[in-house]
Design a protein around this motif. Structure first.
Motif, PDB file in Angstrom:
ATOM      1  N   LEU A   1       0.858  -1.170   0.000  1.00  0.00           N
ATOM      2  CA  LEU A   1       0.000   0.000   0.000  1.00  0.00           C
ATOM      3  C   LEU A   1       0.899   1.224   0.000  1.00  0.00           C
ATOM      4  N   ASN A   2       0.926   1.935  -1.131  1.00  0.00           N
ATOM      5  CA  ASN A   2       1.801   3.099  -1.280  1.00  0.00           C
ATOM      6  C   ASN A   2       1.175   4.365  -0.721  1.00  0.00           C
ATOM      7  N   SER A   3      -0.123   4.581  -0.984  1.00  0.00           N
ATOM      8  CA  SER A   3      -0.792   5.777  -0.472  1.00  0.00           C
ATOM      9  C   SER A   3      -2.297   5.601  -0.531  1.00  0.00           C
ATOM     10  N   VAL A   4      -2.986   6.494   0.207  1.00  0.00           N
ATOM     11  CA  VAL A   4      -4.446   6.520   0.233  1.00  0.00           C
ATOM     12  C   VAL A   4      -4.869   7.975   0.087  1.00  0.00           C
ATOM     13  N   LEU A   5      -5.863   8.215  -0.755  1.00  0.00           N
ATOM     14  CA  LEU A   5      -6.431   9.547  -0.924  1.00  0.00           C
ATOM     15  C   LEU A   5      -7.926   9.448  -0.673  1.00  0.00           C
ATOM     16  N   ILE A   6      -8.394  10.164   0.347  1.00  0.00           N
ATOM     17  CA  ILE A   6      -9.816  10.183   0.657  1.00  0.00           C
ATOM     18  C   ILE A   6     -10.265  11.642   0.701  1.00  0.00           C
ATOM     19  N   SER A   7     -11.264  11.938  -0.093  1.00  0.00           N
ATOM     20  CA  SER A   7     -11.871  13.275  -0.089  1.00  0.00           C
ATOM     21  C   SER A   7     -13.383  13.100  -0.140  1.00  0.00           C
ATOM     22  N   ALA A   8     -14.105  14.217  -0.184  1.00  0.00           N
ATOM     23  CA  ALA A   8     -15.567  14.148  -0.249  1.00  0.00           C
ATOM     24  C   ALA A   8     -16.027  13.507  -1.553  1.00  0.00           C
ATOM     25  N   GLN A   9     -15.235  13.632  -2.619  1.00  0.00           N
ATOM     26  CA  GLN A   9     -15.630  13.121  -3.932  1.00  0.00           C
ATOM     27  C   GLN A   9     -15.148  11.711  -4.227  1.00  0.00           C
ATOM     28  N   ARG A  10     -14.079  11.262  -3.576  1.00  0.00           N
ATOM     29  CA  ARG A  10     -13.525   9.959  -3.976  1.00  0.00           C
ATOM     30  C   ARG A  10     -12.698   9.316  -2.860  1.00  0.00           C
ATOM     31  N   LYS A  11     -12.495   7.995  -3.027  1.00  0.00           N
ATOM     32  CA  LYS A  11     -11.585   7.203  -2.200  1.00  0.00           C
ATOM     33  C   LYS A  11     -10.704   6.437  -3.164  1.00  0.00           C
ATOM     34  N   GLN A  12      -9.392   6.645  -3.054  1.00  0.00           N
ATOM     35  CA  GLN A  12      -8.451   5.939  -3.919  1.00  0.00           C
ATOM     36  C   GLN A  12      -7.293   5.410  -3.094  1.00  0.00           C
ATOM     37  N   ALA A  13      -6.766   4.289  -3.539  1.00  0.00           N
ATOM     38  CA  ALA A  13      -5.582   3.705  -2.923  1.00  0.00           C
ATOM     39  C   ALA A  13      -4.589   3.378  -4.025  1.00  0.00           C
ATOM     40  N   VAL A  14      -3.319   3.593  -3.742  1.00  0.00           N
ATOM     41  CA  VAL A  14      -2.270   3.212  -4.678  1.00  0.00           C
ATOM     42  C   VAL A  14      -1.609   1.959  -4.118  1.00  0.00           C
ATOM     43  N   ILE A  15      -1.797   0.855  -4.828  1.00  0.00           N
ATOM     44  CA  ILE A  15      -1.258  -0.442  -4.423  1.00  0.00           C
ATOM     45  C   ILE A  15      -0.306  -0.897  -5.515  1.00  0.00           C
ATOM     46  N   ASN A  16       0.935  -1.149  -5.138  1.00  0.00           N
ATOM     47  CA  ASN A  16       1.986  -1.548  -6.093  1.00  0.00           C
ATOM     48  C   ASN A  16       2.075  -0.557  -7.259  1.00  0.00           C
ATOM     49  N   GLY A  17       1.864   0.735  -6.969  1.00  0.00           N
ATOM     50  CA  GLY A  17       1.984   1.762  -7.995  1.00  0.00           C
ATOM     51  C   GLY A  17       0.761   1.951  -8.867  1.00  0.00           C
ATOM     52  N   VAL A  18      -0.322   1.219  -8.618  1.00  0.00           N
ATOM     53  CA  VAL A  18      -1.544   1.302  -9.418  1.00  0.00           C
ATOM     54  C   VAL A  18      -2.630   1.981  -8.581  1.00  0.00           C
ATOM     55  N   THR A  19      -3.266   3.029  -9.131  1.00  0.00           N
ATOM     56  CA  THR A  19      -4.344   3.732  -8.442  1.00  0.00           C
ATOM     57  C   THR A  19      -5.653   2.968  -8.634  1.00  0.00           C
ATOM     58  N   LEU A  20      -6.312   2.659  -7.508  1.00  0.00           N
ATOM     59  CA  LEU A  20      -7.535   1.845  -7.538  1.00  0.00           C
ATOM     60  C   LEU A  20      -8.610   2.460  -6.651  1.00  0.00           C
ATOM     61  N   ARG A  21      -9.872   2.177  -6.984  1.00  0.00           N
ATOM     62  CA  ARG A  21     -11.016   2.574  -6.168  1.00  0.00           C
ATOM     63  C   ARG A  21     -11.646   1.320  -5.557  1.00  0.00           C
ATOM     64  N   GLU A  22     -12.532   1.545  -4.586  1.00  0.00           N
ATOM     65  CA  GLU A  22     -13.260   0.418  -3.987  1.00  0.00           C
ATOM     66  C   GLU A  22     -14.033  -0.313  -5.077  1.00  0.00           C
ATOM     67  N   GLY A  23     -13.995  -1.634  -5.044  1.00  0.00           N
ATOM     68  CA  GLY A  23     -14.707  -2.449  -6.022  1.00  0.00           C
ATOM     69  C   GLY A  23     -13.875  -2.838  -7.227  1.00  0.00           C
ATOM     70  N   GLN A  24     -12.692  -2.240  -7.385  1.00  0.00           N
ATOM     71  CA  GLN A  24     -11.845  -2.599  -8.523  1.00  0.00           C
ATOM     72  C   GLN A  24     -10.954  -3.783  -8.165  1.00  0.00           C
ATOM     73  N   VAL A  25     -10.540  -4.500  -9.203  1.00  0.00           N
ATOM     74  CA  VAL A  25      -9.651  -5.650  -9.050  1.00  0.00           C
ATOM     75  C   VAL A  25      -8.226  -5.211  -9.376  1.00  0.00           C
ATOM     76  N   ILE A  26      -7.277  -5.641  -8.563  1.00  0.00           N
ATOM     77  CA  ILE A  26      -5.865  -5.321  -8.804  1.00  0.00           C
ATOM     78  C   ILE A  26      -5.426  -6.060 -10.067  1.00  0.00           C
TER      79      ILE A  26
END
Length: 118
Positions: free
Chosen positions: A56-81
């Motif tokens: 887990l490289n980073s997490v970005l949470i704001s009022a509009q979105r939730k994103q996580a960077v896993i192994n350098g790939v930006t993903l949202r909830e419900g997405q498959v790595i």
């Protein structure tokens, strides 16, 4: 007489030691002994578990979105790595991302030095 008695006792003791050694060698692998040089509470992650494959490289949470960077790939909830064999991003929170693959669920956590609040 004493030497023959001593020899007999020595033979019995050696036989017992060999049998005890054979019993230890035949023990199941799950009956391993704790390494006395490791700190108390230390746990080693068994090989083949998912945690070692994903960072887990980073997490970005704001009022509009939730994103996580896993192994350098930006993903949202419900997405498959990508190239993960179906590992799903189940939930994203400020310091933790929960992953799921089939019936298995586990969490990735940000290192304390990575957490930056604005």
């Amino acid at each position: 007489m004493r030497s023959s008695l001593f020899s007999a006792l020595l033979l019995v003791a050696c036989t017992a030691l060999v049998q005890a050694d054979d019993n230890l060698a035949a023990a199941a692998p799950s009956e391993t002994l704790r390494d006395p040089t490791k700190p108390l509470g230390h746990r080693t992650v068994p090989q083949g578990q998912h945690n070692s494959a994903y960072n887990l490289n980073s997490v970005l949470i704001s009022a509009q979105r939730k994103q996580a960077v896993i192994n350098g790939v930006t993903l949202r909830e419900g997405q498959v790595i990508p190239d993960s064999g179906g590992v799903l991003v189940k939930r994203i929170s400020p310091q933790t991302v929960v992953l799921q693959q089939g019936a298995k669920t586990w969490a990735l956590k940000l290192a304390p030095s990575v957490v930056i609040r604005h």
